[in-house]
Write a protein that holds these residues in place. Sequence first.
Motif: not given
Length: 622
Positions: A208-225
């Motif tokens: 939920g932090d909209k001020g940071i760039r973490t696309p790879n961690i976000d992708a793991l969450a999108t594809g996982g748990l």
Amino acid sequence: MSVFVTESSDLAVKQKRRCTRRAGILNRRIGSECARVSQSVSPSTGNKSPLTPNARATPGEGGLVRPAPKPPGRPRKSGFAISVQSAVAQEALPRESRGGLGERRRAAPNSCGLYGAAVPLQRSAKPLRRLSRPARQGTDSSRFHWIERLPLALRRAFIAVAVFLLVCSFNPPASAADTAPGADKLAPPNIVVFIGDDIDWRTYGCYGDKGIRTPNIDALATGGLKFTRAFLTTSSCSPSRISILTGKYPHATGAEDLHMPLPKDELFVTTYLKRGKGYFNGHMRKTHYGAQGMRQFDWYSKNIDDFGKFVDAAGDTPFFMWVGFSDAHRPYRPGAVDPPHDPAKVTVPPYLVDTPETRADLALYYDEISRMDLNIGKMVAALKKRNKFNNTLIVFIGDNGMPFPGAKGTVYDSGIGTPMVVSWPKVIKGGQVHTGMASVIDLAPTFLDAAGLDVPSDMQGQSMLPVLKDPTRSGRAAVFGERNWHNCDEHIRCVRTARYKLIRNAYIDKPYGNPADTSSCPSWKSLLEAKAAGKLTPAQQRTLQVPRPAVEFYDLKRDPHETKNLANDPNYATQQRELDAMLDAWIKGTKDFPPTRRTRADNTNRTTGVKFTRKIGPLENP
């Protein structure tokens, strides 16, 4: 995941396949005969045979059917010794608590008594009158007298089917491979742990932090748990990492203080994986365990770019890789990522004072998180390039809260809360969220369970594998945390449920022992200036008040930032007694030591936060 295999399993499989092939051949022959007879019986219809078999069976019509669960088999012993007490304890626990390995599924029988064979007969809208005539009453032989009225070809076909059904009813006994839980499981997964150094539990896009760039961690969450309420056992670097790798609470490892090495008789999960399944164990970047810890890895490198070399070195052998990032440990320097983060877009938590200095400090912290994210992306890409990603269990966590006053070194959620994202494409459906309670004490047992190994009796966690497979399951009823020596000596214990938290402080007459790096930063300076001006909020006062309360009690639903101590509120007396009993039971059950034992002298001034010596005093009253 325990799997029983016997010498007869291959024979059973071949017999079933042979039986299925014969069923198909016979079915086609019956269809041909039925078609020919149908034409001779009612040639004027112009229709196809009313007994034409299915050309392609569909689910629910005798073709492929949904597997039905089989009862679990007896778990297999692992390659390492395990005590009788452990085996008994595991059997006594409910399936979800002892890390149920899932249920073995197999096809339900179709109309021919086979498993998976498509041989049912399909009637047309106009059945043959001879077959639909009621059977005559009388003796047993007269009941089937109508068979004699059938044409010879159809009579032969009927008898052939009857004989075939009789043969199929005598199925060979199910082999051990059929009845064992996990018989159709994947091979032991590769395991990769990405652990950040001094990272907050919410500073990521997926949280939920909209001020940071973490696309790879976000992708793991999108594809996982993604876990929304995961917690550490302590908020101190080396004790936390050792706790995770041993599956034990810090006070039970004998290495509860910062910089204490792993004792010689303690084993990491890597050793059990290697002994039981031949895992190839690797480590990258930050260590912090001592000689006993490092000798339990087969491969080491400081260079992130060597990750692909490690995977290649493992070959077809399952591997375990622990990546200990040094992001986001202080000191911070500009230039970690390009472009840098905007101080105006950072989120200032309530326990810090919102000043330009604090925002600039947080922006550099954000840069460190983004650099770590970029390196995670490189390693995930290396797995995908080598077709290893789908059966790799990836876990992203931190070791303690971020290095700011009120976070690192505390047992508030800002100190022991951790991000936890788990990816395992072959097992975990993407985009799921677990809102129950979770503890990193359960990671080592989970890794062993996923690899098909028993959990040693001295591990104090339990497998989360059932939750990984079904995130709708409830999580832990409670998690526990502790704080011991980290620059300053402390003896703090806590228990947290979904709604409440109870904290016990032993050294109430002393100022709180903030870690040295949290009390030597711009955010600390802003905090002291606000204190001098009398402008501190309750959340900002927590780690600066003297004397400290012996007991803290918080209603996390109404007070998520733990600012209002309800320890003396009679309206919460019942809830406080319940958590008191939980904490007492945990202290006794894990053989925790009292505040008067295993003490150590401070090497940092508790009031100013200045480290006055780099030496670490000896352990007293061990």
